[in-house]
Design an enzyme around this catalytic site. Structure first.
Site, PDB file in Angstrom:
ATOM      1  N   CYS A   2       0.886  -1.088   0.060  1.00 49.07           N
ATOM      2  CA  CYS A   2      -0.031  -0.312  -0.191  1.00 49.07           C
ATOM      3  C   CYS A   2       0.805   1.459   0.246  1.00 49.07           C
ATOM      4  CB  CYS A   2      -1.099  -0.111   1.298  1.00 49.07           C
ATOM      5  SG  CYS A   2      -1.793  -1.426   1.237  1.00 49.07           S
ATOM      6  N   ARG A  27       4.172   0.627  -6.019  1.00 48.76           N
ATOM      7  CA  ARG A  27       4.797  -0.205  -5.099  1.00 48.76           C
ATOM      8  C   ARG A  27       3.457  -1.293  -5.588  1.00 48.76           C
ATOM      9  NH1 ARG A  27       6.578   2.120  -0.478  1.00 48.76           N
ATOM     10  NH2 ARG A  27       4.977   1.472   1.173  1.00 48.76           N
ATOM     11  N   TRP A  76      -3.017  -2.706  -1.747  1.00 49.83           N
ATOM     12  CA  TRP A  76      -2.554  -3.540  -1.616  1.00 49.83           C
ATOM     13  C   TRP A  76      -3.431  -4.725  -0.887  1.00 49.83           C
ATOM     14  CZ3 TRP A  76       0.817  -8.461  -0.659  1.00 49.83           C
ATOM     15  CH2 TRP A  76       0.529  -8.957  -1.924  1.00 49.83           C
ATOM     16  N   ASN A 102      -1.068   1.067   5.979  1.00 44.12           N
ATOM     17  CA  ASN A 102      -0.103   0.847   5.517  1.00 44.12           C
ATOM     18  C   ASN A 102       0.175  -0.366   6.155  1.00 44.12           C
ATOM     19  OD1 ASN A 102       1.280  -0.853   3.649  1.00 44.12           O
ATOM     20  ND2 ASN A 102       2.765   1.082   3.747  1.00 44.12           N
ATOM     21  N   GLY A 103       0.148  -1.879   6.202  1.00 44.76           N
ATOM     22  CA  GLY A 103       0.450  -3.373   6.880  1.00 44.76           C
ATOM     23  C   GLY A 103      -0.534  -3.536   7.393  1.00 44.76           C
ATOM     24  N   GLU A 486      18.651 -16.112 -10.202  1.00 41.96           N
ATOM     25  CA  GLU A 486      17.727 -14.460 -10.501  1.00 41.96           C
ATOM     26  C   GLU A 486      17.351 -14.435 -12.294  1.00 41.96           C
ATOM     27  OE1 GLU A 486      17.241 -12.056  -8.977  1.00 41.96           O
ATOM     28  OE2 GLU A 486      16.697 -10.390 -10.697  1.00 41.96           O
ATOM     29  N   LYS A 490      13.746 -13.295 -12.566  1.00 41.34           N
ATOM     30  CA  LYS A 490      12.843 -12.141 -14.028  1.00 41.34           C
ATOM     31  C   LYS A 490      12.340 -12.579 -14.724  1.00 41.34           C
ATOM     32  CE  LYS A 490      14.060  -9.377 -11.779  1.00 41.34           C
ATOM     33  NZ  LYS A 490      14.955  -9.245 -10.655  1.00 41.34           N
ATOM     34  N   GLU A 493       8.675 -13.394 -12.964  1.00 46.25           N
ATOM     35  CA  GLU A 493       7.757 -12.234 -12.653  1.00 46.25           C
ATOM     36  C   GLU A 493       7.103 -11.294 -13.213  1.00 46.25           C
ATOM     37  OE1 GLU A 493      11.632  -9.849 -10.257  1.00 46.25           O
ATOM     38  OE2 GLU A 493       9.574  -9.704  -8.874  1.00 46.25           O
ATOM     39  N   HIS A 509      18.090 -35.803 -11.267  1.00 46.09           N
ATOM     40  CA  HIS A 509      17.074 -36.347  -9.751  1.00 46.09           C
ATOM     41  C   HIS A 509      15.740 -35.944  -9.954  1.00 46.09           C
ATOM     42  CE1 HIS A 509      20.831 -37.699  -8.854  1.00 46.09           C
ATOM     43  NE2 HIS A 509      21.423 -36.757  -9.084  1.00 46.09           N
ATOM     44  N   LYS A 608       6.341  -3.956  -4.752  1.00 42.65           N
ATOM     45  CA  LYS A 608       7.614  -3.160  -4.767  1.00 42.65           C
ATOM     46  C   LYS A 608       8.291  -3.522  -3.918  1.00 42.65           C
ATOM     47  CE  LYS A 608      11.576  -1.607  -6.778  1.00 42.65           C
ATOM     48  NZ  LYS A 608      12.209  -1.893  -7.738  1.00 42.65           N
TER      49      LYS A 608
HETATM   50  O1  M6R Z   1      13.410  -4.400  -1.236  1.00 43.10           O
HETATM   51  P1  M6R Z   1      14.040  -5.923  -1.194  1.00 43.10           P
HETATM   52  O2  M6R Z   1      14.889  -6.032  -1.174  1.00 43.10           O
HETATM   53  O3  M6R Z   1      14.442  -6.442   0.299  1.00 43.10           O
HETATM   54  O4  M6R Z   1      13.287  -6.901  -1.152  1.00 43.10           O
HETATM   55  C1  M6R Z   1      13.220  -8.028  -1.624  1.00 43.10           C
HETATM   56  C2  M6R Z   1      12.041  -9.001  -2.836  1.00 43.10           C
HETATM   57  O5  M6R Z   1      10.942  -8.276  -2.734  1.00 43.10           O
HETATM   58  C3  M6R Z   1      12.802  -8.482  -4.392  1.00 43.10           C
HETATM   59  O6  M6R Z   1      13.852  -8.529  -3.935  1.00 43.10           O
HETATM   60  C4  M6R Z   1      11.707  -9.116  -5.086  1.00 43.10           C
HETATM   61  O7  M6R Z   1      12.033 -10.548  -5.063  1.00 43.10           O
HETATM   62  C5  M6R Z   1      11.885  -8.575  -6.108  1.00 43.10           C
HETATM   63  N1  M6R Z   1      10.398  -8.623  -7.216  1.00 43.10           N
HETATM   64  C6  M6R Z   1      12.146  -9.250  -7.310  1.00 43.10           C
HETATM   65  O8  M6R Z   1      13.286  -8.455  -8.952  1.00 43.10           O
END
Ligand code: M6R
Length: 613
Positions: A2, A27, A76, A102-103, A486, A490, A493, A509, A608
């Site tokens: 949020c 966000r 959110w 927020n939270g 990674e 990517k 997501e 395996h 985010k």
């Molecule tokens: O703000 P942070 O680096 O702690 O966030 C961690 C993850 O939420 C963040 O890396 C997330 O996996 C990204 N969407 C990846 O692109």
């Protein structure tokens, strides 16, 4: 997660609030709302499901809402589905208290039961409505005013929150309080702004106040006062934000993600420059870590989430190899609940772009409570992890807006390289000559990344070919395994294509049974000693019908005999290979998303900054 904005001044609030919410769109959210009032007039509330455009339309860009003091919110969903009823702001029945949140309030059921006993009624499925009514209850019961009512509510609420609250009897004031969710306040002349993140207020001011955990603030028109949980006034100095507003704009690129991919040479260079002197020595004194401490470390725990965790995955190979210190890498969400065994002479490194990720913050606190030194690798200045860690290493990535991280990830890697080289030098596991070689090589990385970016059209072409892919497998060994984790994240997501990263030797395996005709298998082969082994694993997939893409260094041309498509990256020290190999993988995810017409900067269901656990 949020986003919250607030404005108290002499201009119409709603258009300013809408603009602020637009800056927080990254966000992630699924509904939005505003509450605005003018002096003693009743507060006006407007909410809308879906994108902010719906709220713009309902309020005619904010013009239809009269008032110079107000709060806004993008939600959110956590408790209750994303609909207008659950959207914020929420209010007490008589509109005595109106708030956005927020939270997550963990004990909301218990608090609701208490309020039900006092005849409060609930109309939404949110925990926020409970917080609003709890504040209203204490306000009316103790008649101690807004700060008192909020403080009493804070003492009862368990969980994380940032709140912005309007009280009917205080028409020209906004109140805010926070615990483990971010909130920043800025003053420009006789106007006061607040937001969950700096970009929303940067247009108006660079001097901001970070409200601390369990603190309350009263925002007047051009004034702010801070209180601790005991309702005592506390002094706070503003901090200056040094990056400019343009850094948070698209600057001619079609999307933030591709802009941020292109900003990686700068992010890498700037992060190197924070700690490397002209003569090649590394200076960690701004972090407050001295050589005596470095010599004592017996183990290192790296704790993080998502991409930051993947930085940890490659870090373990680098630090163990260079420094000979045992490294354990853990997901913050697991670390915090497993009663970890931590050596008092160890170091816990928490990596986080936002510095607000709930699990990472909790892991940091867990380590601190056990008396272990902590180091935060953080991008957002003044964020919770930055403030609470014993030592902070700032990544110089600038504001990262796209939900999928790229430049912050690259800058985090640089921090790890610098720590590893410095630790190794101090502990005598590398000599000065080796250090100089590594630093010289590190300084070439920005140019090498630029070179990879120049070839992006090849990846774009390849992405178009595989836009209908259902499953993609990424494989690699050692550091390459970390790289593929990674790459796979990517891909998932932003392109919504199912993918998995596997240690290349592990595929057979079980998971290899999923490989069939045309399945795309992407191998990362940056480590010389492991090249042949990974290539063999790729061939095992090809035999079963897979289409092979390889990422390897210039010179390894024998890969052409096996791979169907190869991306070459410049040669570098093997410890730094991630910084180069990840670039084509970021581009592949990006182009696949764009080819499929998806919302690449704000993928569905994602936020985010994950400020709830
Ligand atoms: O703000 P942070 O680096 O702690 O966030 C961690 C993850 O939420 C963040 O890396 C997330 O996996 C990204 N969407 C990846 O692109």
């Amino acid at each position: 997660m949020c986003g919250i904005v607030g404005f108290n001044g002499y201009e119409q609030a709603a258009p300013i609030l809408l603009e602020g919410l637009t800056k927080l769109e990254y966000r992630g959210y699924d509904s939005a709302g505003l509450a605005v009032r003018n002096d003693a007039n009743d507060v006006e509330l407007v909410k809308a499901k879906g994108r902010l455009r719906a709220l713009y339309e309902k309020t005619n860009g904010g013009i239809a809402m009269q008032g110079t003091c107000g709060i806004g919110h993008t939600r959110w969903a956590t408790h209750g589905e994303p609909n207008e009823n659950n959207a914020h702001p929420h209010c007490s029945d008589d509109r005595n208290v109106v708030a956005v949140h927020n939270g997550i309030i963990e004990n909301y059921k218990e608090l609701q039961a208490k309020l039900l006993r006092h005849d409060y009624k609930f109309y939404s499925q949110t925990d926020t409505e409970i917080a609003v009514k709890l504040i209203d209850y204490y306000y009316k019961k103790y008649k101690g005013g807004p700060v008192d009512a909020i403080a009493r509510a804070m003492m009862r609420i368990r969980g994380s929150y940032a709140l912005a609250v309007l009280f009917k009897d205080y028409p020209n004031e906004i109140y805010t309080a926070r615990k483990d969710s971010p909130m920043v306040i800025g003053i420009a002349g006789d106007e006061t702004f607040m937001a969950s993140d700096v970009p929303a207020i940067l247009k108006y001011t660079r001097n901001v106040y970070f409200i601390g955990n369990m603190e309350i603030a009263r925002l007047g028109k051009g004034t702010v006062e801070f209180f601790n949980i005991d309702r005592e006034l506390i002094e706070k100095e503003p901090e200056e934000i040094t990056w400019d507003a343009e850094a948070a704009e698209k600057g001619g690129f079609e999307h933030f993600m591709i802009k941020e991919i292109h900003e990686q040479p700068k992010a890498v260079r700037d992060t190197i420059n924070t700690s490397v002197n002209e003569d090649g020595t590394i200076d960690l004194s701004p972090l407050g870590i001295d050589e005596e401490e470095i010599r004592k470390y017996t183990q290192i725990h790296i704790v993080a989430c998502g991409s930051a965790y993947h930085v940890g995955m490659v870090s373990q190979y680098i630090i163990e190899d260079l420094c000979r210190i045992p490294v354990r890498v853990e997901l913050a969400s697991e670390f915090r609940y497993r009663n970890p065994i931590l050596d008092p002479n160890g170091l816990v490194i928490v990596i986080s772009q936002s510095g607000e990720t709930a699990d990472s913050l909790a892991a940091l606190r867990e380590a601190k409570s056990k008396g272990i030194p902590t180091l935060g690798i953080v991008n957002v200045i003044g964020s919770s992890i930055a403030r609470e860690a014993d030592h902070v290493f700032y990544t110089m990535a600038g504001p990262e807006i796209a939900v999928a991280t790229t430049k912050a990830y690259s800058a985090q890697l640089i921090c790890i390289y610098l720590l590893a080289i410095k630790f190794a030098e101090v502990r005598g596991t590398i000599d000065t000559e080796k250090r100089d070689q590594m630093i010289a090589e590190l300084r070439t990385l920005p140019y090498k990344i630029e070179r990879i970016l120049e070839d992006k059209e090849r990846i774009q072409w390849f992405a178009a070919k595989f836009s209908n892919a259902k499953d993609i497998f990424f494989i690699g060994r050692g550091i390459d395994y970390g790289i593929t984790m990674e790459g796979s994240l990517k891909m998932k997501e932003v392109s919504y294509i199912h993918s998995e990263a596997y240690a290349a030797g592990e595929l057979k395996h079980g998971t290899i049974s999923l490989v069939e005709d045309g399945t795309l298998v992407i191998g990362s082969l940056t480590q010389k000693e492991l090249y042949e082994k990974t290539l063999s694993n790729m061939l095992e997939c090809k035999t079963r019908g897979a289409y092979l893409m390889g990422i390897t260094s210039y010179g390894n041309y024998s890969i052409e005999d096996s791979a169907d498509f190869t991306v070459y990256i410049p040669k570098t020290d093997p410890h730094f290979a991630t910084s180069l190999a990840v670039i084509p993988l970021q581009l592949l995810g990006y182009y696949l998303s764009v080819t499929k017409g998806l919302n690449v900067d704000k993928p569905r269901n994602l936020a985010k900054s994950v400020t709830v656990e």
